[in-house]
Design a protein around this motif. Sequence first.
Motif, PDB file in Angstrom:
ATOM      1  N   GLY A 179       8.464  -0.151 -20.051  1.00  0.00           N
ATOM      2  CA  GLY A 179       7.351  -1.784 -20.033  1.00  0.00           C
ATOM      3  C   GLY A 179       5.923  -0.826 -19.991  1.00  0.00           C
ATOM      4  O   GLY A 179       5.315  -1.716 -20.743  1.00  0.00           O
ATOM      5  N   ARG A 215      14.936  -3.238 -11.639  1.00  0.00           N
ATOM      6  CA  ARG A 215      14.532  -2.927 -13.225  1.00  0.00           C
ATOM      7  C   ARG A 215      14.142  -4.735 -12.413  1.00  0.00           C
ATOM      8  O   ARG A 215      13.388  -5.253 -13.283  1.00  0.00           O
ATOM      9  CB  ARG A 215      15.936  -3.903 -14.123  1.00  0.00           C
ATOM     10  CG  ARG A 215      15.645  -2.140 -14.010  1.00  0.00           C
ATOM     11  CD  ARG A 215      16.846  -2.545 -15.854  1.00  0.00           C
ATOM     12  NE  ARG A 215      16.986  -0.804 -16.004  1.00  0.00           N
ATOM     13  CZ  ARG A 215      17.758  -0.986 -17.288  1.00  0.00           C
ATOM     14  NH1 ARG A 215      17.424  -1.568 -18.397  1.00  0.00           N
ATOM     15  NH2 ARG A 215      17.618   0.618 -17.516  1.00  0.00           N
ATOM     16  N   GLY A 219      10.110  -6.176 -13.321  1.00  0.00           N
ATOM     17  CA  GLY A 219       9.550  -7.132 -14.203  1.00  0.00           C
ATOM     18  C   GLY A 219       8.197  -7.469 -14.087  1.00  0.00           C
ATOM     19  O   GLY A 219       7.881  -8.376 -14.751  1.00  0.00           O
TER      20      GLY A 219
END
Length: 358
Positions: free
Chosen positions: A279, A339, A343
């Motif tokens: 990311g 996660r 996010g």
Amino acid sequence: MHTPTDTGAGAAAAHDLRHHGDAEVREGDLTDLAVNVRADAPPAWLKARIAASLDSLAAYPDGRAARAAVAERHGLPVERVLLTAGAAEAFVLLARALAVRRPVVVHPQFTEPEAALRDAGHEVGRVLLREEDGFRLAPVDVPEDADLVMIGNPTNPTSVLHPADTVARLARPGRTLVVDEAFMDAVPGEPEALAGRTDVPGLVVLRSLTKTWGLAGLRIGYVLADPETISALERAQPLWPVSTPALTAAEACVGPAALAEATRAARRVAADRAHLLAGLAEFDEVVAVEAAEGPFVLVRMERADEVRERLRSLGFAVRRGDTFPGLGPQWLRLAVRDRSTTGRFLQALDQALTLVGR
């Protein structure tokens, strides 16, 4: 080439060596990416073991069973084990109990070892590892006359895991080599661990049980070293330095079932870290230390201090990097989380970068 640097009190004043990640989350209801302790509470089975120990609080702590369990976990005699109130106590004991003339700390790393040495009256030398070298250790850069060398592995905050053989090359007769392995149990299989080794002269390994098991409030860790060093450190400890609940946790966390659970957790951390790094790679403004092997990632960006404040306003706490010798205000440390949390953080980071002005 790395840059060895001897520093006095002025250099220490340039960095707030006593600033730690918990300071970032003391105010406000923030999602914590500043502290490297596992975010959730200890597992239910561990909480039950600790709770059961409360019935024994009328008696003075007896560390024999926990010490024996730690020794068995590393295949060592009990004379090579000392239980401490977290790794932080061990740094203070080392600074006060060992007669050293020229201690050297390899930076950037956890700042408490240097702070403890300075508090004990030592003038501390620094070896600064550089970004362009991947923050990797070159043993040749440590001064030959250093009689105490401290290094973290994997290193906080860079998350770099140094090869065990490279670290062991720092050892030599007349030198104490202190390796802080507080985050080694977050590395699947612990391939570069020196804990349990008895063939490295002057080796002292520190371990913490607070990170993986979410026990920062309980304070439990241990030292592995030759019996003479252990005796010297033990003499510097107050009586009953580790509480009964902490001793219970130590014994529980080094058993076979707990070690298997820690291995599974380490694998999850590795997967979650890969997700975070993927990311971060989407942001042109962010450069991450790609060699990360610990439960945290070090990143560099322009105006990082402003980004950090924007992230706070968006509900996320991250660790400033400018308190670490060898780093500056453009660095931030991010704890690896699940996660879903990652996010949400990446969305907040996108907003923060936009607000600061890309």
